[in-house]
Design an enzyme around this catalytic site. Structure first.
Site: not given
Lengths: 287, 493
Positions: B195, B269, B303, B400
C-alpha cells in the site's frame, strides 16, 4: 544425643550482585515433589523488578564495553563454577521431581551450553559483520551491538537448562538481563545466582527474581527502560499482554516458548543475534 | 567578524539562473488508476476514489482508487494463492530472474519515473533523477541475486519464506520505499500486498505496470492504493503473515498493538531525530555542506535527517554564519527545474505540521533564522530554517518535525555531546565530523543508532543495512540483514 540440626538455607532474589529479600516482604511456599521439604522463596514485586532494571541499565554501559574475549572468559568461568557444584544441582533437580538420570543429563547439558556460548563471545560478531560493497566512493561496515536491557520470562518446565539457554545468548552479546525464574520450580535458578556470584560476572549483568508470571509479565513488558523481552510463557494471555505492552517503547519481543532446550539444535548464534542491533558506519574515501 | 560580514554581503547578492525545466511531454499519467490485484488493474469494489495532486502547484494529477475492506481482502487472497500455487514452489533462480527484469525496466523508464516522482511528491528532479530512481533499480538488482543464494545468507540454518507480506510505505521516497519493501520480500519467496502512501501513489502504480510488463506471475505483487484505513485493513487481515511498515513511530506503535493477539511477524522503520555532531577539528566547509545535506535533503522529509545539530563551542559562530550564507544560496522552487535544491513540502497537512513546530520553537524561546527566498504563490513551501538558543528539553529538539528545520546546540566535551545525542527515544542515525580517526570510531560506537555517517550524511546503498535502535524501529532493510525480516529460521528444535 549425637544429632546435628540441618542448616536450612534462606533463598533470596539476586539483584545488582546482592542477595536481597523482596521489598514486599511476601513469600511463596514451595514444597518438594516428595512433600518432605519446604522452602520459602521471595515473592518478587514490581518494585523489585524496577530495582533490577535500574541495576541492569547501570551494568549495561560497563558490560557492553567488555571485550568479547573477556565476556567469554567470564561465561566459561560460570561453566567452571557450575561444574564444581554439579552434585548440588543434580539433587535439586531430583528434589523438583526429575529422575536421577535426567537430572544428571540436564546439568551436563547446562554446563555444555555455557561453554558453547562462551566460545561465541568473540566470534558471532565476525559471522554477522560485513564490509558492504557500496557503489559510491565510500567505505562502510555493519556489525552487531547489544540491544540493551532485556527482561526474560524463563521456561516453566526447564528449570536449569532452559533458564541458562535463554539468558546466556543475550548476556554473551553484551546485554544485561532481569529474569523471572520458573514460577513452579525456581530452586535451580535461585541457586544459580550463587554460581554467578563466584564467577566474576559484574554486578547487575544478570538479575534473578522468583515470583508469578501473571503478576510480573505486565511490568516486564511495560518498563520504559527495557529494550527487549524474551518470553517463554505458554500462557496466551501473558504473550498477548507482552506483545501489546511492547508497543510503548517499541521493545523487541521474542517468543521462545516452543523451543526444546534439550535438543542440540536449540543452541545457535541466531539466538544471540535476536538481542543485537546491526549498526552501519560510513566514511568517504578520498584524499 | 569579517567572516560574518562577508557572508551577509554574499547573501544580499542575487544569483540568477536560467530556467532548466525537465520536459514532461513524453511521460504518461492515466487520468484514473485502478487497483493492481492478481496481475490486473481492477475497479475498486468500494467504488471510492481520491485524487493525487502536485504539491508544487496544487493541480490534480490523477484519480486514484481507494481500496476498501473487500478490495484488501481480494488482494490478500490473490497474494496467498500466488504464494501457495506459484511463488513458494518456483525455482529460486527464476524468482531472481523476474527481479532482474524489474530492475532493468526501472532503469529503462528512469526518466519518466523521476519526473512523475517529482510531480507527485514535490521533490527536486535532481534528487529523484540521481538518487530515488537509480537506487530503486539497484535495490531490485541487488536482491535479485539473493533469490537462489539464501543458504549462504543463513549459515548453519535453513531459512524459509513466511507467506504473504503486507507492506505499507511512506510518501517521502515513494518508489524507493516500494523497492526496499518488494525486492527482499520476493527474493526470499514471499508474495506481497503493497500500500503506497495516500499523497504519492503514482510511481508505485507505474511500478505495477512494470511488473505486468515483466510478466511476473499474477498475484505475486499486488498494489492497492488508499488512505490510513486501507493500511489498517491490511494490517488486520487474517491472511497476512507479515507486516512491514515504514512511517511514523506513532503509527508503528499502533501496528504493534493491533498485532498483539496474532502470530504475525513485523518489521518497522520508524521516526528519527538524528544528532549530527561537528567537532572543532572537522573540515569546516565540508561539514557545512554536510549539514545542509543532512537536514535539507528532500525538504527534510527524511526519517534519518540530521535534525539535531551539535557544534563544538569554539567553532559554533563560524559554522552558523557559514550555514546562513549557504542557505541563502539554496534555490527553492519548481521541483522539475534541474537547478532546484529545495522542492515543495509534500502535502498541505505536512506543511501545517511543520508550521506548528516553527511556532512552538519560537514560543519556547528559540531564535529562528530562515533563508530568504521568494516563495511561489501556489503550492506548499517552507524556507530552510535554523533554530538556535535552544536546549535539550525543547520540543523542537525532542520531536520529529519531518521538515527543513534544524535545531542547533553547542557542546564542549565529547562525553557531553554523546550523552546529549543519546538522550532521545529515537536511534535511527547519527553523524560525526572530525579529522581524527580515533574519535570517529569512539563516537560512532557510542551513539546508539543503526546508521552512523562519519564525515558524510544521508548516504544509502542497497548493500548496506538501514534501520533503527530503540523507538526508531525493528529490523533492517538493505544488505544481507534486509533478508532476515522476510524469513523464518526453520530447522531449529
Amino acid at each position: 544425643m549425637n544429632t546435628s540440626l540441618d542448616i536450612k538455607k534462606t533463598y533470596k532474589l539476586y539483584i545488582d550482585g546482592k542477595f536481597s529479600r523482596t521489598e514486599s516482604g511476601r513469600y511463596i511456599q514451595w514444597v518438594d515433589s516428595k512433600n518432605n521439604q519446604t522452602i520459602n522463596f521471595c515473592h518478587a514485586s514490581r518494585k523489585d523488578f524496577r530495582n533490577a532494571v535500574q541495576a541492569s541499565r547501570n551494568a549495561f554501559n560497563n558490560w557492553n564495553n567488555f571485550s568479547g574475549y573477556n565476556r567469554g572468559q567470564i561465561l566459561y568461568r560460570i561453566a567452571e563454577m557450575l561444574d564444581s557444584r554439579k552434585e548440588q544441582f543434580i539433587s535439586e533437580l531430583i528434589l523438583q521431581g526429575k529422575s536421577k538420570k535426567k537430572s544428571i543429563q540436564e546439568v551436563k547439558q547446562s554446563i555444555d551450553r555455557l561453554v558453547y556460548y562462551a566460545g561465541w563471545s568473540d566470534k558471532f560478531q565476525q559471522i554477522f559483520s560485513r564490509v558492504n560493497p557500496v557503489s559510491t566512493p565510500y567505505y562502510n561496515f555493519s556489525s552487531p551491538e547489544p540491544t540493551g536491557v532485556v527482561s526474560v520470562i524463563a521456561p516453566k518446565n526447564s528449570y536449569l537448562l532452559g533458564f541458562i539457554s535463554v539468558i546466556v545468548p543475550a548476556v554473551v552479546g553484551g546485554n544485561t538481563v532481569v529474569v523471572l525464574a520458573s514460577e513452579d520450580n525456581p530452586l535451580c535458578a535461585i541457586s544459580f545466582s550463587e554460581v554467578l556470584h563466584s564467577s566474576d560476572v559484574p554486578n547487575g549483568v544478570i538479575n534473578i527474581l522468583s515470583g508469578y508470571c501473571n503478576e510480573l509479565a505486565g511490568h516486564f513488558s511495560s518498563h520504559m527502560d527495557v529494550n527487549a523481552v524474551i518470553n517463554c510463557s505458554s500462557d496466551l494471555k501473558d504473550s498477548e499482554l507482552i506483545r501489546k505492552n511492547s508497543s510503548l517503547n517499541v521493545k523487541r519481543v521474542f517468543d521462545y516458548e516452543s523451543i526444546d532446550w534439550t535438543h542440540v539444535d536449540s543452541q545457535d548464534p541466531y539466538l544471540i543475534m535476536d538481542c543485537q542491533e546491526v549498526k552501519t558506519t560510513w566514511h568517504p574515501i578520498g584524499y | 567578524m569579517s567572516e560574518n560580514s562577508k557572508a551577509k554581503k554574499n547573501s544580499s547578492m542575487s544569483w540568477k539562473y536560467s530556467n532548466a525545466l525537465e520536459s514532461i511531454e513524453h511521460i504518461s499519467i492515466s487520468p484514473v488508476y485502478k487497483l493492481f490485484i492478481g496481475g490486473k488493474f481492477v475497479n475498486p469494489i468500494s467504488k471510492k476514489y481520491f485524487h493525487s495532486s502536485n504539491p508544487a502547484n496544487e493541480k490534480k494529477l490523477a484519480k486514484i482508487a481507494l481500496a476498501g475492506k473487500s478490495d484488501v481482502n481480494k488482494a490478500v487472497l490473490a497474494a496467498k494463492s500466488a504464494y501457495d500455487n506459484i511463488w513458494e514452489k518456483i525455482d529460486p533462480k527464476e524468482r531472481g530472474k523476474y527481479l532482474f527484469r524489474i530492475a532493468r525496466l526501472i532503469q529503462e523508464k528512469s526518466r519518466e519515473l523521476a519526473i512523475i516522482e517529482s510531480l507527485d511528491g514535490g521533490k527536486p528532479i535532481r534528487e529523484s533523477r540521481d538518487i530515488d530512481i537509480p537506487l530503486a533499480a539497484a535495490h531490485f538488482f541487488y536482491y535479485a541475486g539473493w533469490a537462489d543464494k539464501l543458504d549462504y545468507a543463513f549459515p548453519g540454518r535453513k531459512a524459509s519464506s513466511i507467506g504473504v507480506a503486507g507492506q505499507i510505505i511512506p510518501w517521502n521516497f515513494p518508489l524507493l520505499m516500494a523497492a526496499w519493501k518488494i525486492a527482499p520480500a520476493l527474493a526470499s519467496g514471499n508474495t506481497v500486498v503493497l500500500k503506497p502512501a495516500e499523497s504519492t501513489p503514482l510511481t508505485a502504480l507505474k511500478l505495477a505496470e512494470i511488473i505486468q510488463e515483466a510478466d511476473l506471475p499474477a498475484g505475486v505483487v499486488n498494489i492497492i492504493t488508499g488512505d490510513g484505513t486501507t493500511g489498517e485493513l491490511l494490517v488486520n487481515n487474517p491472511n497476512v503473515d507479515k507486516i512491514a511498515f515504514t512511517g511514523s513511530t506513532k503509527v508503528g506503535k499502533m501496528i504493534i498493538n493491533s498485532l498483539a493477539a496474532t502470530k504475525k511477524k513485523y518489521s518497522l522503520e520508524l521516526g528519527g531525530k538524528a544528532a549530527n555532531i561537528i567537532c572543532e577539528d572537522a573540515a569546516i566547509d565540508q561539514a557545512v555542506e554536510g549539514i545542509i545535506n543532512s537536514i535539507f535533503f528532500n525538504q527534510g522529509h527524511v526519517c534519518c535527517a540530521g535534525s539535531r545539530l551539535y557544534v563544538q563551542e569554539s567553532i559554533s559562530n563560524q559554522i552558523i554564519s557559514k550555514l546562513h550564507s549557504r542557505m541563502d544560496h539554496l534555490i527553492l522552487g519548481d521541483p522539475l527545474d534541474k537547478n532546484t535544491d529545495i522542492g515543495a513540502i509534500n502535502s498541505k497537512a505536512q506543511l501545517k505540521r511543520i508550521k506548528m513546530y516553527l511556532d512552538i520553537g519560537k514560543k519556547d524561546g528559540g531564535e529562528i533564522y530562515q533563508s530568504k527566498h521568494s516563495i511561489p504563490k501556489k503550492g506548499y513551501w517552507c524556507a530552510p530554517t535554523l533554530f538556535t538558543d535552544i536546549s535539550q528539553s525543547h520540543r523542537i529538539v525532542q520531536e520529529e518535525i519531518f521538515g527543513p528545520v534544524l535545531a542547533i546546540q553547542s557542546f564542549r566535551t565529547i562525553d557531553e555531546v554523546i550523552a546529549k545525542a543519546n538522550n532521545s527515544p529515537y536511534g535511527l542515525s547519527g553523524g560525526v565530523w572530525t579529522d581524527k580517526g580515533s574519535k570517529i570510531f569512539q563516537v560512532s560506537k557510542k551513539i546508539r543508532a543503526g546508521v552512523i555517517w562519519a564525515n558524510t550524511f544521508n548516504k544509502f546503498d542497497p548493500t548496506s543495512p538501514f534501520g533503527g535502535y530503540k523507538e526508531s524501529g525493528i529490523g533492517r532493510e538493505g544488505g544481507l540483514e534486509g533478508l532476515s525480516p522476510y524469513v523464518n529460521i526453520v530447522n531449529r528444535n
